[in-house]
Scaffold this motif. Structure first.
Motif, PDB file in Angstrom:
ATOM      1  N   GLY A   1       0.828  -1.221   0.000  1.00  0.00           N
ATOM      2  CA  GLY A   1       0.000   0.000   0.000  1.00  0.00           C
ATOM      3  C   GLY A   1       0.854   1.260   0.000  1.00  0.00           C
ATOM      4  O   GLY A   1       0.571   2.216  -0.727  1.00  0.00           O
ATOM      5  N   GLY A   2       1.922   1.238   0.794  1.00  0.00           N
ATOM      6  CA  GLY A   2       2.804   2.408   0.877  1.00  0.00           C
ATOM      7  C   GLY A   2       3.511   2.673  -0.444  1.00  0.00           C
ATOM      8  O   GLY A   2       3.649   3.819  -0.876  1.00  0.00           O
ATOM      9  N   MET A   3       3.938   1.590  -1.089  1.00  0.00           N
ATOM     10  CA  MET A   3       4.618   1.749  -2.379  1.00  0.00           C
ATOM     11  C   MET A   3       3.639   2.268  -3.435  1.00  0.00           C
ATOM     12  O   MET A   3       3.979   3.124  -4.252  1.00  0.00           O
ATOM     13  CB  MET A   3       5.223   0.406  -2.817  1.00  0.00           C
TER      14      MET A   3
ATOM     15  N   GLY B   1      -1.661   8.673   5.030  1.00  0.00           N
ATOM     16  CA  GLY B   1      -2.430   8.113   6.138  1.00  0.00           C
ATOM     17  C   GLY B   1      -2.306   6.608   6.276  1.00  0.00           C
ATOM     18  O   GLY B   1      -2.359   6.077   7.377  1.00  0.00           O
ATOM     19  N   ALA B   2      -2.112   5.917   5.159  1.00  0.00           N
ATOM     20  CA  ALA B   2      -2.109   4.449   5.208  1.00  0.00           C
ATOM     21  C   ALA B   2      -0.705   3.874   5.428  1.00  0.00           C
ATOM     22  O   ALA B   2      -0.535   2.659   5.469  1.00  0.00           O
ATOM     23  CB  ALA B   2      -2.698   3.910   3.911  1.00  0.00           C
TER      24      ALA B   2
ATOM     25  N   THR C   1       7.902   4.673   7.134  1.00  0.00           N
ATOM     26  CA  THR C   1       7.715   5.043   5.723  1.00  0.00           C
ATOM     27  C   THR C   1       7.091   6.434   5.635  1.00  0.00           C
ATOM     28  O   THR C   1       7.438   7.242   4.776  1.00  0.00           O
ATOM     29  CB  THR C   1       6.802   4.024   5.012  1.00  0.00           C
ATOM     30  N   ARG C   2       6.176   6.679   6.574  1.00  0.00           N
ATOM     31  CA  ARG C   2       5.499   7.965   6.570  1.00  0.00           C
ATOM     32  C   ARG C   2       6.492   9.113   6.806  1.00  0.00           C
ATOM     33  O   ARG C   2       6.478  10.120   6.096  1.00  0.00           O
ATOM     34  CB  ARG C   2       4.430   7.948   7.667  1.00  0.00           C
TER      35      ARG C   2
ATOM     36  N   GLU D   1      10.744  13.283   1.876  1.00  0.00           N
ATOM     37  CA  GLU D   1      10.779  13.312   0.410  1.00  0.00           C
ATOM     38  C   GLU D   1       9.867  14.418  -0.118  1.00  0.00           C
ATOM     39  O   GLU D   1      10.230  15.167  -1.021  1.00  0.00           O
ATOM     40  CB  GLU D   1      10.328  11.967  -0.176  1.00  0.00           C
ATOM     41  N   LEU D   2       8.689  14.477   0.478  1.00  0.00           N
ATOM     42  CA  LEU D   2       7.704  15.467   0.046  1.00  0.00           C
ATOM     43  C   LEU D   2       8.231  16.884   0.252  1.00  0.00           C
ATOM     44  O   LEU D   2       8.092  17.743  -0.627  1.00  0.00           O
ATOM     45  CB  LEU D   2       6.418  15.241   0.846  1.00  0.00           C
TER      46      LEU D   2
END
Ligand SMILES: Nc1ncnc2c1ncn2[C@@H]1O[C@H](COP(=O)(O)OP(=O)(O)OP(=O)(O)O)[C@@H](O)[C@H]1O
Ligand SMILES: [Mg+2]
Length: 275
Positions: free
Chosen positions: A153-155, A179-180, A185-186, A192-193
């Motif tokens: 899901g994250g990928m 959110g997921a 990873t978040r 990154e964002l």
């Protein structure tokens, strides 16, 4: 318009990237009207990173959808770079990322990222190069030939972000895009964002439930009150433009996070008293 003094002392005016004037939204449903947004007036400066935060159902997604011309407001005016939201959408001013990645499983990861460029008529070689550059950015170079269902899901969410950024939109609208994801990873995606945001100068409107995420990422946090959604407070986040993991453990960060949390709590307390 925002007027600000420059180094030379001469006042300059900056036209807002996004301007909302008296925006309300009422949905008609089988059980009667639902007043989702009430009289939202807000200017978002170009290059700012604005988070919308507030209790569930307060209209954050609705506001984002009104800005992105996915739904019409019932009242009020939305302008993006001085034109209507519909005109901005036609001019491809928006990149959008939602909680669900919304990828096409019959296309490979790379060809999902290429899709907006293909729609714009960008040639094959250029779009392929751009998609590969984006895959590198979200650290999924090795997955270009995979199908979305073969990814976690994250990928998948990172692919959705890469797709939204592929055509360098002037405005990035993000509805709980992280959110997921699991916490590590978040946090990685937040960094990154920020890197992408700083490199591109894109104006970002970002919906989140996380006080720490809103504080770490934003130049501005809009705290919304429960339905009908109104702006309870517009907070400026006083942190350096460049932020990294050190920022997360700085005194200044804790103070700013506490400011956002206090504002959100006072909104929730008020709504409990009113109930
Ligand atoms: N298409 C729709 N039709 C009818 N009501 C709607 C529609 N979309 C949203 N609403 C209602 O408008 C209100 C605001 O919804 P919205 O999805 O904007 O809230 P939100 O702040 O994004 O909530 P969450 O944090 O849970 O995502 C809610 O009461 C919701 O039920
Ligand atoms: Mg929502």
């Amino acid at each position: 318009m925002t007027t600000s003094p420059t180094d030379t002392g001469v006042a300059t005016t900056t036209a807002p990237a996004i301007s909302l004037r008296g925006v309300s939204k009422v949905f008609s449903t089988s059980s009667g009207p639902v007043h989702a947004l009430d009289d939202i007036t807000l200017d978002i400066e170009p290059g700012s990173f604005v988070s919308l935060i507030g209790p569930s159902g307060c209209g954050k997604s609705t506001l984002l959808r009104v800005i992105g011309d996915l739904i019409d407001p019932s009242e009020g005016v939305v302008e993006v770079h001085g034109r209507s939201a519909a005109a901005a959408r036609k001019a491809r001013d928006y990149g959008m990322v939602f909680q669900q990645a919304g990828l096409m499983d019959w296309r490979t990861v790379r060809r999902n990222i290429e899709l907006p460029l293909q729609v714009q008529g960008v040639g094959r070689d250029e779009r392929r190069a751009k998609a590969r550059q984006m895959l590198k950015l979200v650290k999924l170079e090795q997955f270009e030939h995979h199908r979305p269902r073969q990814l976690s899901g994250g990928m998948q969410q990172r692919v959705a972000i890469a797709r939204a950024l592929s055509f360098q939109p002037r405005v990035l609208l993000m509805d709980e895009p992280l959110g997921a994801l699991d916490e590590m990873t978040r946090e990685h995606m937040q960094r990154e964002l920020l890197g992408i945001y700083q490199a591109t100068g894109t104006t970002v409107v970002f919906v989140t439930h996380s006080v720490s995420e809103a504080t770490f990422l934003s130049t501005d946090v809009i705290v919304m009150s429960p339905r009908p959604g109104r702006i309870a407070e517009h907070l400026k986040i006083d942190l350096p433009a460049y932020r990294n993991d050190e920022t997360r453990i700085s005194e200044q960060y804790f103070a700013e996070e506490a400011k956002v949390r206090a504002s959100l709590h006072s909104v929730l307390d008020e709504s409990r008293r009113a109930a």
